[in-house]
Motif scaffolding. Structure first.
Motif, PDB file in Angstrom:
ATOM      1  N   GLY A 145       5.203   6.586  13.005  1.00  0.00           N
ATOM      2  CA  GLY A 145       4.112   5.703  13.398  1.00  0.00           C
ATOM      3  C   GLY A 145       4.163   5.398  14.886  1.00  0.00           C
ATOM      4  O   GLY A 145       3.909   4.273  15.319  1.00  0.00           O
ATOM      5  N   ASP A 193       4.569   6.773   7.284  1.00  0.00           N
ATOM      6  CA  ASP A 193       4.092   5.424   7.615  1.00  0.00           C
ATOM      7  C   ASP A 193       5.239   4.409   7.583  1.00  0.00           C
ATOM      8  O   ASP A 193       5.063   3.266   7.188  1.00  0.00           O
ATOM      9  CB  ASP A 193       2.971   4.994   6.673  1.00  0.00           C
ATOM     10  CG  ASP A 193       3.371   5.100   5.201  1.00  0.00           C
ATOM     11  OD1 ASP A 193       4.537   5.474   4.932  1.00  0.00           O
ATOM     12  OD2 ASP A 193       2.533   4.811   4.329  1.00  0.00           O
ATOM     13  N   GLU A 236       4.852   1.121   9.553  1.00  0.00           N
ATOM     14  CA  GLU A 236       3.907   0.236   8.870  1.00  0.00           C
ATOM     15  C   GLU A 236       4.579  -0.462   7.693  1.00  0.00           C
ATOM     16  O   GLU A 236       4.356  -1.653   7.442  1.00  0.00           O
ATOM     17  CB  GLU A 236       2.707   1.045   8.383  1.00  0.00           C
ATOM     18  CG  GLU A 236       1.549   0.210   7.857  1.00  0.00           C
ATOM     19  CD  GLU A 236       0.904  -0.649   8.924  1.00  0.00           C
ATOM     20  OE1 GLU A 236       0.515  -1.782   8.582  1.00  0.00           O
ATOM     21  OE2 GLU A 236       0.810  -0.200  10.084  1.00  0.00           O
ATOM     22  N   THR A 238       7.114  -3.308   8.899  1.00  0.00           N
ATOM     23  CA  THR A 238       6.591  -4.325   9.817  1.00  0.00           C
ATOM     24  C   THR A 238       6.788  -5.741   9.300  1.00  0.00           C
ATOM     25  O   THR A 238       7.104  -6.666  10.053  1.00  0.00           O
ATOM     26  CB  THR A 238       5.095  -4.086  10.102  1.00  0.00           C
ATOM     27  OG1 THR A 238       4.931  -2.807  10.705  1.00  0.00           O
ATOM     28  CG2 THR A 238       4.541  -5.157  11.033  1.00  0.00           C
TER      29      THR A 238
END
Length: 272
Positions: free
Chosen positions: A77, A103, A106, A109
């Motif tokens: 990412g 990902d 993501e 996070t």
């Protein structure tokens, strides 16, 4: 081509002893490569993984037996700017990347507890999986000598344990796969010197947590340990070597307790 030629020539001449010889020494000392291995050289885009790729290419030119290389770049990412810089550097240096996207950034996070640890574990798992899918039996990571000694001290000071970053490991989750760290004897200062000599610029850290962090880099535990080692080295030039050798010279008869390979704990009072 001019950038690639200069970078490769500098590895063969100016930096041959400090970089290529140290790289080859680690591979031989820990028996990291066997005939017909297919190695996924994991590219993050930083200075360490990029020079590792060039050292592998150089090794392949001189090695006495056949082994294959896949330069595997996982995009967890990255920002648009970082992704473009990685691809630009790879093209200029003649490193043929195999890129695939995930990902991971993501997904981590919103994790509050140990996001860096979880991110690292996820990235490792993805690399093993993709490397195996591509027919590789090993993944190579760009950790160097300084990473090793910093990890030893970090484990003692912050983790209350004596451990090290192993030069090679068999995967417990991916059968037949192995992790190797061929830059085990390569010094970070020499990597930086090669980078600067060739006028190269690599990504520093692509992690979103550090990109967005308001704190100063000095709060990092690893940075604190790096600074501690540098301070101690002023008084004793052998300090780094001593830290490295400390995990080669463990005397179990003077250890209060230790864990065996199965994780069972043994105390000195068991046989006292």
């Amino acid at each position: 081509m001019e950038i690639q030629t200069k970078a490769e020539e500098s590895l063969r001449k100016k930096f041959h002893k400090k970089l290529f010889s140290a790289f080859a020494k680690g591979i031989v000392a820990y028996d990291m490569i066997q005939p017909n291995d297919r190695i996924a050289v994991c590219i993050s885009g930083g200075k360490d993984s990029m020079i590792m790729a060039k050292l592998f290419q150089e090794l392949q030119r001189h090695h006495k037996f056949e082994f294959g290389l896949t330069f595997l770049m996982m995009d967890p990412g990255y920002s648009k700017e970082n992704r473009e810089l990685i691809e630009k550097n790879a093209l200029a240096l003649g490193i043929p990347l195999t890129i695939y996207e995930t990902d991971i950034f993501e997904n981590v996070t919103h994790i509050e507890k140990s996001p860096c640890y979880i991110c690292a574990r996820m990235r490792r798992g993805h690399l093993y999986s993709k490397a195996k899918e591509l027919g590789c039996n090993k993944i190579a990571l760009g950790h160097h000598y300084d990473d090793v000694i910093e990890t030893i001290l970090m484990g003692m000071l912050y983790g209350a344990q004596v451990q090290t970053m192993m030069p090679k490991l068999k995967s417990t989750n991916f059968e037949g796969m192995e992790l190797i760290r061929p830059m085990y004897f390569v010094r970070e200062a020499d990597i930086k010197a090669w980078r600067d000599y060739n006028g190269l610029r690599f990504i520093q850290c692509a992690c979103r947590f550090t990109e967005n962090a308001a704190e100063e880099p000095s709060i990092s535990k690893r940075q604190k340990v790096k600074e501690l080692i540098a301070e101690l080295k002023k008084e004793d030039p052998e300090i780094e070597q001593n830290i490295f050798k400390s995990v080669e010279n463990v005397s179990l008869s003077t250890v209060i307790a230790y864990k065996d390979k199965e994780g069972n704990k043994h105390r000195f009072t068991d046989e006292y």
